[in-house]
Enzyme design. Structure first.
Site, mmCIF file in Angstrom:
data_model
loop_
_atom_site.group_PDB
_atom_site.id
_atom_site.type_symbol
_atom_site.label_atom_id
_atom_site.label_comp_id
_atom_site.label_asym_id
_atom_site.label_seq_id
_atom_site.Cartn_x
_atom_site.Cartn_y
_atom_site.Cartn_z
ATOM 1 N N HIS A 326 0.803 -1.216 0.000
ATOM 2 C CA HIS A 326 0.000 0.000 0.000
ATOM 3 C C HIS A 326 0.839 1.270 0.000
ATOM 4 C CE1 HIS A 326 -3.258 -2.762 1.087
ATOM 5 N NE2 HIS A 326 -4.079 -1.815 0.697
ATOM 6 N N GLY A 327 2.051 1.207 0.457
ATOM 7 C CA GLY A 327 2.854 2.410 0.437
ATOM 8 C C GLY A 327 4.151 2.271 1.198
#
Length: 477
Positions: A326-327
């Site tokens: 996700h990041g």
């Protein structure tokens, strides 16, 4: 170009008209229209990254053919690992290089060394995590002989770059999407009508629920040291519905508009906040990503078939990697780790497959228990979402700590938005609508569908802020 923008409201009907009424003679012309539309759609973000999308497409197309044609296992492995390394290399450079460089520099500084890391000043190419995973699943399936290589470059290009799913999924499988783009589509009024209903419901989730909740969630998270316990609890709840309305709204819009072109996409959400435990939640939330990691990472690692330590290892790997996908931030890793902690007891006690079927509630003792389990699962998710939303792990811990220690539950005025409790009522109405329609893809179809459609459009117009299109959260992933 956002799905919730006026520009897209012009773009989509034009593509629809050309697709069905001008270039509808053959499968090839239909695919060509969608390819051109997809590349134009992507270029509206930043045309310079088109080369990356085209290169990734050509790489996996070519390596897929080379793997299939290879006469020796050594050759198959060479082309397989070439695709894996280059794909993950691009993803690593654009998405994770600065994170690792900064983290390593901070580590050196912490032990007494002076470090000035070289950081890349580049924008993360939108959708790179999604189309990279499309290509990876295709190559992996060919390598393990679950799929034949695609020799039509246009068909394969459409599989990778199809604009409804290009920038935020769902993460498609070649086994599901490629057969659909290899045949001519014919218009089906009923399917198109279903698509419109799903598209409008997704737009309502985004504009009415997600964007409205975002205003309150941002105000509370950005000023959490001055917020009391009640406001902080509401902030976590509002963010839970912001990210659900935002991402599931995007997915509904993608699936709905794809039905307009006669193409079926994988379902990505199935009312996750009605889950009775965390295992069920992850079968219902971002389904395409969860199943991708299960099939291409968890099972190859041994899944849950090994000893207890292998089960623990594999569970934490799958959730931490999912968080990191996700990041590039420690908060996402923490979010993944927390969900692993939630999931592990269910796996070890062999209760992770207890709630496969949807709950059918009646007024009895068992139904009270089910409702309580749903509430507990939602609250556990909200705690994890605090880490997902916070800027740092320290902020997340401080946020949760203040909920417990502050002890004040009075109403607080939010300077940018004052209709705090009206929003809470709206969220409750939204939950009630979804609960009553949880066996359907969306709530609009069925009895009084046109009336419900008018009400949804009215709400979208009333809540929409057309001078400021709010970006979808998952565009940054």
């Amino acid at each position: 170009m956002f799905f919730n923008s006026l520009a897209f409201a012009v773009f989509l009907p034009i593509v629809f008209f050309l697709y069905w009424f001008v270039f509808n003679k053959t499968k090839n012309t239909q695919n060509a229209v969608l390819i051109i539309a997809s590349y134009y759609f992507y270029s509206c973000w930043d045309w310079r990254f088109l080369f990356l999308l085209v290169f990734s497409t050509f790489l996996d197309y070519y390596t897929g053919i080379r793997i299939e044609k290879s006469q020796t296992q050594k050759s198959r492995k060479f082309w397989f690992w070439l695709s894996i390394i280059v794909n993950l290399g691009f993803l690593g450079v654009f998405k994770y290089y600065n994170f690792f460089a900064s983290s390593f520099a901070a580590l050196l500084t912490g032990v007494g060394f002076k470090a000035s890391p070289f950081l890349l000043d580049v924008v993360l190419p939108v959708g790179i995590s999604f189309y990279t995973f499309h290509g990876l699943s295709y190559v992996i399936d060919i390598y393990y002989k679950r799929l034949k290589a695609e020799y039509n470059f246009v068909d394969y290009s459409l599989f990778v770059s199809y604009f409804p799913l290009l920038v935020a999924g769902p993460i498609e499988r070649a086994t599901h999407l490629l057969p659909q783009v290899k045949v001519k589509r014919t218009f089906d009024y009923e399917i198109a009508k279903e698509g419109i209903y799903q598209l409008i419901w997704g737009l309502l989730k985004k504009v009415v629920i997600a964007d409205t909740c975002a205003a309150y969630a941002n105000a509370i998270f950005d000023n959490y040291p001055s917020m009391n316990s009640l406001s902080l609890i509401l902030g976590a709840i509002y963010f839970a519905f912001q990210i659900y309305g935002d991402f599931s709204g995007y997915s509904d819009m993608a699936l709905g508009m794809s039905k307009l072109f006669g193409i079926d996409l994988l379902r990505n959400f199935n009312y996750p906040y009605f889950s009775r435990d965390i295992a069920e939640f992850w079968r219902r939330w971002h389904i395409s990503l969860s199943s991708w990691f299960k099939d291409y990472l968890y099972i190859p690692l041994g899944g849950s078939k090994g000893g207890i330590w292998m089960k623990i290892r594999n569970t934490f790997i799958i959730f931490v990697v999912s968080g990191f996908w996700h990041g590039a931030n420690w908060t996402y890793l923490a979010w993944g780790f927390i969900n692993a902690v939630y999931f592990l007891p269910l796996l070890l006690l062999k209760k992770n497959r207890n709630n496969i079927e949807s709950a059918d509630l009646s007024w009895n003792i068992d139904s009270i228990k089910v409702r309580l389990n749903i509430l507990i699962t939602f609250l556990l998710s909200c705690v994890a979402w605090v880490f997902f939303r916070a800027k740092t792990i320290t902020d997340a811990v401080s946020y949760l700590k203040r909920i417990v220690l502050n002890g004040e539950f009075s109403s607080q005025y939010l300077s940018n938005e004052r209709y705090n409790y009206e929003l809470l009522i709206m969220v409750c109405l939204f939950v009630l609508v979804e609960w009553n329609n949880r066996t359907k893809i969306e709530p609009i179809s069925g009895k009084y569908s046109y009336l419900k459609l008018i009400l949804c459009l009215t709400a979208i117009i009333a809540f929409g802020t057309y001078s400021d299109y709010k970006e979808f959260i998952y565009f940054q992933f």
